[in-house]
Design a protein around this motif. Structure first.
Motif, PDB file in Angstrom:
ATOM      1  N   UNK A 191     -44.062 105.740  72.933  1.00 46.30           N
ATOM      2  CA  UNK A 191     -44.712 107.010  73.232  1.00 46.30           C
ATOM      3  C   UNK A 191     -44.857 107.907  72.018  1.00 46.30           C
ATOM      4  N   UNK A 192     -44.583 107.372  70.820  1.00 43.77           N
ATOM      5  CA  UNK A 192     -44.654 108.182  69.605  1.00 43.77           C
ATOM      6  C   UNK A 192     -46.078 108.418  69.129  1.00 43.77           C
ATOM      7  N   UNK A 193     -46.197 109.123  67.988  1.00 48.31           N
ATOM      8  CA  UNK A 193     -47.495 109.509  67.446  1.00 48.31           C
ATOM      9  C   UNK A 193     -48.255 108.292  66.936  1.00 48.31           C
ATOM     10  N   UNK A 194     -49.575 108.332  66.981  1.00 51.63           N
ATOM     11  CA  UNK A 194     -50.385 107.229  66.442  1.00 51.63           C
ATOM     12  C   UNK A 194     -50.197 107.090  64.929  1.00 51.63           C
ATOM     13  N   UNK A 195     -50.551 105.900  64.418  1.00 50.38           N
ATOM     14  CA  UNK A 195     -50.469 105.602  62.990  1.00 50.38           C
ATOM     15  C   UNK A 195     -51.854 105.153  62.511  1.00 50.38           C
ATOM     16  N   UNK A 196     -52.313 105.704  61.382  1.00 47.08           N
ATOM     17  CA  UNK A 196     -53.593 105.295  60.799  1.00 47.08           C
ATOM     18  C   UNK A 196     -53.345 104.297  59.672  1.00 47.08           C
ATOM     19  N   UNK A 197     -53.933 103.108  59.785  1.00 43.99           N
ATOM     20  CA  UNK A 197     -53.824 102.074  58.761  1.00 43.99           C
ATOM     21  C   UNK A 197     -55.153 101.979  57.999  1.00 43.99           C
ATOM     22  N   UNK A 198     -55.050 101.783  56.686  1.00 42.77           N
ATOM     23  CA  UNK A 198     -56.236 101.627  55.841  1.00 42.77           C
ATOM     24  C   UNK A 198     -56.105 100.317  55.076  1.00 42.77           C
ATOM     25  N   UNK A 199     -57.127  99.472  55.196  1.00 43.14           N
ATOM     26  CA  UNK A 199     -57.128  98.174  54.519  1.00 43.14           C
ATOM     27  C   UNK A 199     -58.119  98.184  53.358  1.00 43.14           C
ATOM     28  N   UNK A 200     -57.749  97.494  52.278  1.00 38.64           N
ATOM     29  CA  UNK A 200     -58.624  97.340  51.116  1.00 38.64           C
ATOM     30  C   UNK A 200     -58.659  95.864  50.738  1.00 38.64           C
ATOM     31  N   UNK A 201     -59.871  95.336  50.560  1.00 41.39           N
ATOM     32  CA  UNK A 201     -60.027  93.923  50.211  1.00 41.39           C
ATOM     33  C   UNK A 201     -60.784  93.798  48.901  1.00 41.39           C
ATOM     34  N   UNK A 202     -60.299  92.915  48.004  1.00 43.28           N
ATOM     35  CA  UNK A 202     -60.991  92.677  46.746  1.00 43.28           C
ATOM     36  C   UNK A 202     -62.377  92.097  46.971  1.00 43.28           C
ATOM     37  N   UNK A 203     -62.547  91.374  48.076  1.00 42.62           N
ATOM     38  CA  UNK A 203     -63.834  90.725  48.352  1.00 42.62           C
ATOM     39  C   UNK A 203     -64.889  91.694  48.866  1.00 42.62           C
ATOM     40  N   UNK A 204     -64.466  92.890  49.302  1.00 36.50           N
ATOM     41  CA  UNK A 204     -65.386  93.888  49.876  1.00 36.50           C
ATOM     42  C   UNK A 204     -66.160  93.344  51.070  1.00 36.50           C
ATOM     43  N   UNK A 205     -65.604  92.339  51.757  1.00 38.32           N
ATOM     44  CA  UNK A 205     -66.289  91.747  52.902  1.00 38.32           C
ATOM     45  C   UNK A 205     -65.885  92.469  54.194  1.00 38.32           C
ATOM     46  N   UNK A 206     -66.506  92.040  55.302  1.00 33.77           N
ATOM     47  CA  UNK A 206     -66.195  92.621  56.607  1.00 33.77           C
ATOM     48  C   UNK A 206     -64.786  92.223  57.040  1.00 33.77           C
ATOM     49  N   UNK A 207     -64.060  93.172  57.600  1.00 36.79           N
ATOM     50  CA  UNK A 207     -62.671  92.941  57.978  1.00 36.79           C
ATOM     51  C   UNK A 207     -62.548  92.726  59.483  1.00 36.79           C
ATOM     52  N   UNK A 208     -61.600  91.855  59.838  1.00 37.14           N
ATOM     53  CA  UNK A 208     -61.316  91.583  61.246  1.00 37.14           C
ATOM     54  C   UNK A 208     -59.857  91.923  61.523  1.00 37.14           C
ATOM     55  N   UNK A 209     -59.622  92.787  62.525  1.00 34.88           N
ATOM     56  CA  UNK A 209     -58.276  93.230  62.870  1.00 34.88           C
ATOM     57  C   UNK A 209     -57.769  92.456  64.091  1.00 34.88           C
TER      58      UNK A 209
END
Length: 708
Positions: A191-209
Motif C-alpha cells: 500500500x506504499x507510494x508508487x515508484x517511477x523507474x527510468x530505463x536507458x538503452x545504448x541501442x536507443x531501441x524500443x523497450x519492453x517492460x
C-alpha cells in the motif's frame, strides 16, 4: 553589459557589395558607436576574431575599417581554421562490445596525422585500448572492467602545417550493461507510494517492460510507474522481492528490484548494504541484537546466491543486480524479529584498490624558497606509497594543498591565468595549480623519486604573494569510501608537512636596465655623443631596445606586458591607458616636426607578435599619420624582447592657425603629450613598473621607475 539591435528604420545595415574574383568580398560588418571608440583598441577589437558564429563555426575576418562617425569594420565570415573536433564527442558502449572508430575533423574535414590516446579517470587498468594512428578504440572485456562504469577521456593531438598544435578530447563511458534502470533498488511497504523507474538503452531501441507478479506497472516509453499491491494477504511472505525487468530491441535486459514488506523490519543486520560484491565472493552478515541462544536464527536469500550462518556467497553469474538476505528470529516457531541486508551484485571482479597508505609525503623538487611575486612557480610533488594498488587518476586529481594552521584549502590559480595578479587592495597570498607555467622556477636540482619504490607521484605547483613563511599539508578524497586522507596524519610522517619561504623580488633599480638605440632608417646614424645628426636628418626611425639584468648580473627576458589604466573623471569608469607618446619640436602652433612612439613586444603567448609594431589608436586614426606608419617591424623581434619605436616626421602641424582655419592642426594628438606608463613582467615573475617619456631631450626617450 547589455545591448540591443537597432531598428532598420533608423539605422542602415552596412554590407558592401564589392566583388572579388566574381565573389562577394564582404559578408559581415561590425559597427561600434562613436562614444565607445576611445574605449576600444586593437586588442579589444581583436576579440571579435575569437567569436564562433553559427553555421559551420565561422569566424569574423576583417578586411577594412573606417571612422566616418561611428567605427565601421567591413569583413566576412570564414570557416574557422583552428577548430579541431572529435566524432563522436560523447559516447557510451558496453564492456566487451564492438570496436568504435573515432575520427578527427579540422574545419569539418577529416584530417590525417592525428595521434590518439585514451585514459581512464576512475580506474587504473580498465581504459581499454586505442590505436594511436587509426583512432579505433577497443573496450575492455566485461570480466576485466573492474567497475560498474568506467569514465574514459579520448584525446586527439594534431600539429598543422603552420606548426600550431591542436588538442581536443571526448568523453567515453564504458559500462557493464548495455542498459540501465534507475533506481536499481527501492523498498516499499504494502500500500506504499508508487515508484517511477527510468530505463536507458545504448541501442536507443524500443523497450519492453515485464508484467510484475505483485502490484501494477504503468508504462510510457522508457518510463514506468510501479504501484505496490494494497492487500498484505497477496504476498506469500513478509518480505518479497519483486523484479522490474525491461528489454531492448537487441535482446539486452536489465533488472531492478522492489523489496515489498508486509511490516517493517524489527532488527538490524550489519552491514545493511553491500556494494558491488564480486562473483562468488563472500561477506559476513551479523544481527546486531543480542538474544539468548535458544532464539533460532533462520537465514535465507531472496534472489541469487547462498547464505549459511550469516555468511553470504554471491552467485558466479546473476541476471539481477541485487539480492536480499533476510534473517528471521524465532522463539518456539513464533516469529519475534526479522531484518534484511541488501547485496548489490557485480558481474565483474572489482579492480583492486589500495588497502592502506604506507607513506604520504610532500617534497619540494628544487628548494623550499620562491619569489613571492605571484608568478614564479615552486614545483612540489606529493608521493603516496600504498599497500595494494596505486591511486586512480580521479583520486590523484582530488589532491590539494591545505594550510596547517587553518585546515583551509589553498585556492587554485584561476583558469587561463599564469599566477596571482598584482592587486594591493585584495591580495591573494598563495595559490596552487597542476599546470606548469612559462615562468622560470627557482634554481636547484630536481629531486627525483626513488625508482624502486612504487608510488603515486602527483606534481603540483605553488605561487605566492606572501612575505611570511607558511606550512602546508596535502590531502586527497577517496569517493568510494567517502574518506579524506591527509599527509600530516596518515602514517604520521613529519615529511607530510612542508614549509615554504617566499622571498622578496629584487629592488627595482635603473642601473639594472639597458635602454639602447638602433637607427633603422637610412638617414644618418644618430650619434650617441650629440644631437647634431638629429638636426641634419629630420625624418628618422629609431628602435630603443630595453633589456634587464637581475641585480646587474642575470639577464632575464620579459614574459608579459600591460599598460596600467589611468583614472577618469570623478565617478566615471577608468579609461584605457595610452600606449604611445608624441612631442613636437616646439610649442609654436605652426610647428610640423613631430616625434611619436610605438612599441613592440614578442609575447610568447601571442602569435605574430615578433613582427608587429603597435601604436595608440589616436595615432592610427589621426588624419596626418594614419597613412604613414608601418605596423610591421623592420626586423623580427626575438621572443621575450621589448622595444620602443621612435618615429620623426616633418608634416604634422601642431595647432590650427588662429587667423587661418584652413591651416588645420592635430589637436586630437594632444592627449598623447605625456609619458607612457607600462608594466613588464620578466621570466622569473618580477614586476617592472616603468615610464617612458621625453624630458629635456626631444630626440631620446628616457626611462624612469613608475611609483605605484
Amino acid at each position: 553589459m547589455g545591448g540591443d539591435i537597432p531598428s532598420k528604420d533608423h539605422f542602415p545595415y552596412l554590407i558592401a557589395d564589392d566583388m572579388e574574383n566574381g565573389v562577394k568580398k564582404y559578408s559581415a560588418t561590425m559597427v561600434l558607436a562613436k562614444e565607445f571608440i576611445e574605449r576600444s583598441d586593437d586588442d579589444k577589437l581583436e576579440l571579435i576574431r575569437s567569436v564562433l558564429f553559427p553555421g559551420q563555426k565561422n569566424v569574423f575576418v576583417e578586411h577594412s575599417r573606417h571612422i566616418p562617425h561611428d567605427l565601421v569594420i567591413f569583413g566576412s565570415l570564414d570557416p574557422s581554421k583552428t577548430s579541431l573536433t572529435i566524432e563522436p564527442a560523447v559516447y557510451s558502449l558496453k564492456a566487451g562490445g564492438q570496436p568504435l572508430s573515432y575520427k578527427a575533423l579540422l574545419n569539418n574535414l577529416p584530417v590525417d596525422g592525428v595521434s590518439w590516446s585514451v585514459k581512464s579517470l576512475n580506474t587504473n587498468t580498465s581504459s581499454g585500448m586505442i590505436d594511436s594512428v587509426s583512432g579505433v578504440y577497443q573496450p575492455v572485456s566485461a570480466e576485466l572492467i573492474g567497475k560498474q562504469s568506467v569514465r574514459n577521456i579520448v584525446t586527439a593531438a594534431y600539429t598543422d602545417t603552420s606548426g600550431q598544435k591542436h588538442r581536443v578530447s571526448a568523453l567515453l563511458l564504458v559500462t557493464t550493461e548495455a542498459m540501465t534502470l534507475s533506481p536499481g533498488y527501492v523498498p516499499r511497504s504494502v500500500g506504499g507510494a508508487p515508484v517511477t523507474f527510468v530505463a536507458t538503452a545504448l541501442s536507443s531501441s524500443t523497450l519492453t517492460w515485464s508484467v510484475p507478479a505483485h502490484g501494477t506497472l504503468s508504462v510510457n516509453g522508457n518510463t514506468a510507474i510501479y504501484t505496490p499491491p494494497a492487500d498484505p494477504q497477496s504476498l506469500p511472505e513478509h518480505f518479497v522481492v519483486q523484479p522490474i525487468e525491461v528489454k531492448d530491441g537487441a535482446g539486452e535486459t536489465v533488472q531492478a528490484c522492489v523489496l515489498l514488506t508486509k511490516f517493517a523490519a524489527s532488527t538490524t543486520i550489519e552491514p545493511p548494504f553491500v556494494s558491488a560484491l564480486a562473483p562468488s565472493a563472500t561477506v559476513d552478515l551479523k544481527v546486531t541484537e543480542t538474544l539468548p541462544p535458544e532464539f533460532e536464527r533462520r537465514w535465507d536469500v531472496l534472489g541469487g546466491g547462498t547464505v549459511k550462518d550469516g555468511t553470504f556467497t554471491a552467485p558466479g553469474k546473476s541476471s539481477s543486480l541485487y539480492s536480499v538476505v533476510k534473517c528471521d528470529i524465532y522463539w518456539n516457531e513464533l516469529l519475534v524479529r526479522t531484518g534484511y541486508s541488501i547485496i548489490q551484485l557485480a558481474n565483474f571482479t572489482p579492480e583492486p584498490r589500495f588497502e592502506e597508505i604506507k607513506s604520504f609525503i610532500l617534497v619540494a623538487l628544487r628548494q623550499n624558497k620562491l619569489y613571492g611575486n605571484g608568478y614564479q612557480q615552486l614545483p612540489l610533488e606529493a608521493r603516496i606509497e600504498t599497500l595494494g594498488a596505486k591511486l586512480t587518476p580521479e583520486q590523484a586529481a582530488s589532491l590539494r594543498l591545505y594550510y596547517v594552521d587553518s585546515d583551509q584549502v589553498v585556492p587554485d590559480v584561476p583558469s587561463l591565468q599564469d599566477g596571482i595578479p598584482y592587486d594591493p587592495d585584495m591580495p591573494v597570498l598563495w595559490s596552487q595549480t597542476r599546470i606548469e607555467s612559462r615562468f622560470r622556477p627557482p634554481a636547484g636540482r630536481l629531486d627525483d623519486a626513488p625508482a624502486d619504490i612504487p608510488k603515486t607521484n602527483i606534481p603540483l605547483f605553488v605561487v605566492s604573494r606572501s612575505t611570511q613563511v607558511k606550512r602546508f599539508y596535502a590531502g586527497f578524497f577517496d569517493e568510494e569510501l567517502d574518506k579524506f586522507y591527509r599527509s600530516d596524519i596518515h602514517t604520521g610522517h613529519p615529511d607530510g608537512i612542508i614549509t615554504l619561504e617566499p622571498q622578496n623580488s629584487p629592488i627595482i633599480d635603473l642601473k639594472d636596465y639597458t635602454f639602447e638605440r638602433r637607427r633603422i632608417s637610412d638617414e644618418g646614424t644618430g650619434s650617441e655623443e650629440n644631437d647634431d645628426d638629429f638636426d641634419l636628418y629630420l625624418t628618422t626611425i629609431d628602435y630603443w631596445d630595453l633589456t634587464y639584468k637581475r641585480e646587474g648580473s642575470v639577464s632575464l627576458n620579459f614574459a608579459a606586458l600591460e599598460f596600467p589604466g589611468v583614472p577618469g573623471l570623478p565617478g566615471a569608469p577608468r579609461k584605457d591607458p595610452f600606449i604611445s607618446t608624441v612631442r613636437w619640436e616646439s610649442t609654436f602652433h605652426n610647428e610640423q616636426l613631430i616625434t611619436f612612439t610605438g612599441y613592440a613586444f614578442n609575447n610568447p603567448k601571442a602569435p605574430h607578435d615578433h613582427e608587429l609594431m603597435k601604436f595608440d589608436s589616436i595615432i592610427k586614426n589621426n588624419k596626418a599619420l594614419k597613412d604613414h606608419f608601418d605596423p610591421m617591424l623592420a626586423e623580427e623581434l626575438a621572443e621575450g624582447r621589448f622595444l620602443i619605436g621612435v618615429f620623426r616626421r616633418t608634416d604634422v602641424r601642431q595647432a590650427t592657425h588662429p587667423d587661418d582655419p584652413s591651416k588645420v592642426g592635430n589637436a586630437d594628438l594632444y592627449p598623447l603629450k605625456k609619458e607612457v606608463n607600462l608594466i613588464l613582467t620578466d621570466i622569473e615573475g618580477h614586476r617592472h613598473p616603468l615610464t617612458v617619456e621625453f624630458t629635456t631631450n626631444r630626440n631620446r626617450p628616457a626611462l624612469k621607475i613608475l611609483r605605484e
